[in-house]
Design a protein around this motif. Structure first.
Motif, PDB file in Angstrom:
ATOM      1  N   ARG A 174       9.110   5.622   4.407  1.00 12.75           N
ATOM      2  CA  ARG A 174       8.277   5.932   3.530  1.00 12.75           C
ATOM      3  C   ARG A 174       8.898   5.595   2.276  1.00 12.75           C
ATOM      4  N   VAL A 175      10.082   6.211   1.874  1.00 12.53           N
ATOM      5  CA  VAL A 175      10.773   6.422   0.626  1.00 12.53           C
ATOM      6  C   VAL A 175      10.835   4.809   0.301  1.00 12.53           C
ATOM      7  N   GLU A 176      11.441   3.873   1.204  1.00 13.61           N
ATOM      8  CA  GLU A 176      11.833   2.355   1.040  1.00 13.61           C
ATOM      9  C   GLU A 176      10.217   1.675   0.821  1.00 13.61           C
ATOM     10  N   MET A 177       9.331   2.161   1.446  1.00 13.79           N
ATOM     11  CA  MET A 177       7.948   1.362   1.319  1.00 13.79           C
ATOM     12  C   MET A 177       7.391   1.941   0.066  1.00 13.79           C
ATOM     13  N   ARG A 178       7.677   2.803  -0.603  1.00 14.09           N
ATOM     14  CA  ARG A 178       7.103   3.153  -2.038  1.00 14.09           C
ATOM     15  C   ARG A 178       7.795   1.915  -2.945  1.00 14.09           C
ATOM     16  N   GLU A 179       9.037   1.721  -2.631  1.00 11.53           N
ATOM     17  CA  GLU A 179       9.611   0.877  -3.520  1.00 11.53           C
ATOM     18  C   GLU A 179       9.078  -0.533  -3.342  1.00 11.53           C
ATOM     19  N   PHE A 180       8.693  -1.099  -2.020  1.00 11.56           N
ATOM     20  CA  PHE A 180       8.129  -2.327  -1.759  1.00 11.56           C
ATOM     21  C   PHE A 180       6.758  -2.352  -2.496  1.00 11.56           C
ATOM     22  N   LEU A 181       5.944  -1.264  -2.450  1.00 14.44           N
ATOM     23  CA  LEU A 181       4.581  -1.422  -3.041  1.00 14.44           C
ATOM     24  C   LEU A 181       4.631  -1.226  -4.582  1.00 14.44           C
ATOM     25  N   LEU A 182       5.881  -0.720  -5.282  1.00 14.98           N
ATOM     26  CA  LEU A 182       6.089  -0.987  -6.672  1.00 14.98           C
ATOM     27  C   LEU A 182       6.453  -2.003  -7.074  1.00 14.98           C
ATOM     28  N   VAL A 216      -2.755  -4.503   1.256  1.00 17.00           N
ATOM     29  CA  VAL A 216      -1.955  -3.902   2.592  1.00 17.00           C
ATOM     30  C   VAL A 216      -2.797  -3.330   3.607  1.00 17.00           C
ATOM     31  N   MET A 217      -2.288  -3.537   4.789  1.00 18.96           N
ATOM     32  CA  MET A 217      -2.848  -3.038   5.797  1.00 18.96           C
ATOM     33  C   MET A 217      -2.467  -1.626   6.282  1.00 18.96           C
ATOM     34  N   TYR A 218      -3.577  -0.556   6.022  1.00 18.51           N
ATOM     35  CA  TYR A 218      -3.290   0.792   6.236  1.00 18.51           C
ATOM     36  C   TYR A 218      -3.725   0.989   7.570  1.00 18.51           C
ATOM     37  N   GLU A 219      -2.824   1.020   8.542  1.00 17.55           N
ATOM     38  CA  GLU A 219      -3.052   0.906  10.082  1.00 17.55           C
ATOM     39  C   GLU A 219      -4.136  -0.184  10.360  1.00 17.55           C
ATOM     40  N   GLU A 220      -5.234  -0.073  10.368  1.00 18.81           N
ATOM     41  CA  GLU A 220      -6.194  -1.191  10.643  1.00 18.81           C
ATOM     42  C   GLU A 220      -6.948  -1.630   9.500  1.00 18.81           C
ATOM     43  N   MET A 221      -6.972  -0.876   8.426  1.00 14.52           N
ATOM     44  CA  MET A 221      -7.845  -0.989   7.355  1.00 14.52           C
ATOM     45  C   MET A 221      -7.260  -1.814   6.259  1.00 14.52           C
ATOM     46  N   PRO A 222      -7.527  -2.771   5.850  1.00 10.80           N
ATOM     47  CA  PRO A 222      -7.037  -3.686   4.502  1.00 10.80           C
ATOM     48  C   PRO A 222      -7.536  -2.826   3.279  1.00 10.80           C
ATOM     49  N   VAL A 223      -6.508  -2.854   2.446  1.00  8.04           N
ATOM     50  CA  VAL A 223      -6.785  -2.028   1.185  1.00  8.04           C
ATOM     51  C   VAL A 223      -6.187  -2.689  -0.003  1.00  8.04           C
ATOM     52  N   LEU A 224      -6.990  -3.158  -0.848  1.00  7.94           N
ATOM     53  CA  LEU A 224      -6.777  -4.036  -1.893  1.00  7.94           C
ATOM     54  C   LEU A 224      -6.068  -2.947  -3.050  1.00  7.94           C
ATOM     55  N   ILE A 225      -4.687  -3.383  -3.376  1.00  9.75           N
ATOM     56  CA  ILE A 225      -3.817  -2.737  -4.305  1.00  9.75           C
ATOM     57  C   ILE A 225      -3.818  -3.490  -5.677  1.00  9.75           C
ATOM     58  N   VAL A 226      -4.332  -2.743  -6.567  1.00 13.53           N
ATOM     59  CA  VAL A 226      -4.082  -3.384  -7.955  1.00 13.53           C
ATOM     60  C   VAL A 226      -2.861  -2.765  -8.444  1.00 13.53           C
ATOM     61  N   LEU A 227      -1.961  -3.465  -8.949  1.00 10.71           N
ATOM     62  CA  LEU A 227      -0.606  -2.749  -8.999  1.00 10.71           C
ATOM     63  C   LEU A 227      -0.376  -1.640 -10.264  1.00 10.71           C
ATOM     64  N   LYS A 228      -1.094  -2.128 -11.321  1.00 11.27           N
ATOM     65  CA  LYS A 228      -1.239  -1.261 -12.396  1.00 11.27           C
ATOM     66  C   LYS A 228      -1.846   0.167 -12.043  1.00 11.27           C
ATOM     67  N   LYS A 229      -2.842   0.011 -11.444  1.00 11.08           N
ATOM     68  CA  LYS A 229      -3.713   1.166 -11.070  1.00 11.08           C
ATOM     69  C   LYS A 229      -3.043   1.986  -9.958  1.00 11.08           C
TER      70      LYS A 229
END
Length: 261
Positions: free
Chosen positions: A77-85, A119-132
Motif C-alpha cells: 500500500r505504501v508503494e501503491m500510494r507512490e504509483f498513484l501520485l 484504477v480498478m478498486y477490486e471490481e469497481m473502475p474509479v476515475l482519478i483526477v490526479l490534482k484532486k
C-alpha cells in the motif's frame, strides 16, 4: 500450452499458442461475462499468466498490481500510494486488490494519461483526477493524526477524540472530506493513505492550508491515542512555509503546488 490460431477467449487478441479453457478456469470461476470472445476455445499466454499466477508473492489475483508495456509491479500500500501520485509511463494499468480473493488483473482499464486515469478498486473502475486526488489524500493523511480510517470513512467519530483534536479543527477537516464520503474515490484514497506522525507538521498544515487560528483552539493531544493508529505506515508528504517534511526532493515541487479546496 499448445499451438492454436485464433482469438483469445478472454481478451480477444489473436494468438498462435494457447491453453484450453478447462485447463485455465475452475468450475467456480464466475466471470464468464468478461470474455471478449465468448465463442473462443483457448486462452492466450498473457491471459493465462494473469489467471494462473497465484502462488506466494507472485499472485496477480491475490495482490494489487501496476503494469505498463515494460514492467509489472506488485506493490504494497505504501508503494501503491507512490504509483498513484506518480503513475508510470503510459499506457499503464492499476489494480487494487481489496479482498484478495477475486480475479482483477484482466479487468483493469488501460490508461494513456498520467493526469486523469482509471484504477480498478477490486471490481469497481474509479476515475482519478490526479490534482484532486493529491488534495484529498493530503487532507486525509493529516486527519488520520487524530482519527481512525473507519471514523473518517463512516463519519462516526469518537467524541473524546474530537475534543482532543479541537472542535473547530475537526470541523475544518470534516468539511473537506464529507463531500466524498460514500464514494469509491474516497475508498481509493483511504486504501493508500499513510498517517502523519509529526504534530508540528499537522499544526503547520492547519495554519497554512486550512487557515485555522490555533491560539483559539483547545489544545489537542501532543501524542495521538493508540486507538487512532491505523497500522505501521510511512510518513505522508507535506509542506509548510516552502519546506518539505519528510518528502522526497523530487516530490517537493508537486507538494508546493497544493492549494485549498
Amino acid at each position: 500450452m499448445e499451438e492454436h490460431t485464433g482469438a483469445c477467449f478472454l481478451c480477444g487478441k489473436q494468438m498462435t499458442h494457447g491453453m484450453k479453457l478447462k485447463k485455465v478456469f475452475s468450475n467456480v470461476f464466475t466471470d464468464w461475462n468478461q470474455a471478449k470472445n465468448p465463442s473462443g476455445t483457448h486462452v492466450c499466454p498473457a491471459c493465462c499468466f494473469s489467471i494462473l499466477t497465484t502462488k506466494e508473492r507472485y499472485g496477480l489475483r491475490t495482490f494489487s498490481n501496476v503494469a505498463n508495456e515494460e514492467h509489472l509491479w506488485l506493490p504494497n500500500r505504501v508503494e501503491m500510494r507512490e504509483f498513484l501520485l506518480r503513475p508510470p509511463d503510459p499506457p499503464f494499468v492499476v489494480n487494487l486488490a481489496v479482498s484478495q480473493k477475486k480475479h482483477i488483473a484482466f479487468k483493469g482499464e488501460v490508461n494513456y494519461s498520467r493526469d486523469i486515469f482509471t484504477v480498478m478498486y477490486e471490481e469497481m473502475p474509479v476515475l482519478i483526477v490526479l490534482k484532486k486526488f493529491k488534495k484529498l489524500l493530503t487532507i486525509v493523511e493529516h486527519f488520520l493524526y487524530g482519527f481512525t480510517k473507519t471514523e473518517i470513512t463512516t463519519g462516526e467519530y469518537s467524541q473524546k477524540r474530537i475534543l482532543d483534536f479541537g472542535i473547530d479543527a475537526w470541523e475544518a477537516f470534516e468539511e473537506q472530506v464529507k463531500p466524498y464520503r460514500g464514494t469509491p474515490f474516497l475508498d481509493v484514497v483511504m486504501f493508500v493513505a499513510q498517517r502523519i506522525e509529526n504534530e508540528e507538521e499537522l499544526k503547520c498544515f492547519m495554519v497554512s492550508e486550512l487557515k485555522i487560528n490555533l491560539q483559539e483552539q483547545q489544545p489537542y493531544l501532543s501524542t495521538p491515542s493508540t486507538e487512532a493508529v491505523t497500522g505501521k505506515e510511512g510518513p505522508a508528504e507535506s509542506t509548510c512555509g516552502g519546506k518539505s517534511n519528510g518528502s522526497p526532493k523530487s516530490a517537493q515541487s508537486e507538494q508546493l503546488a497544493l492549494d485549498l479546496f
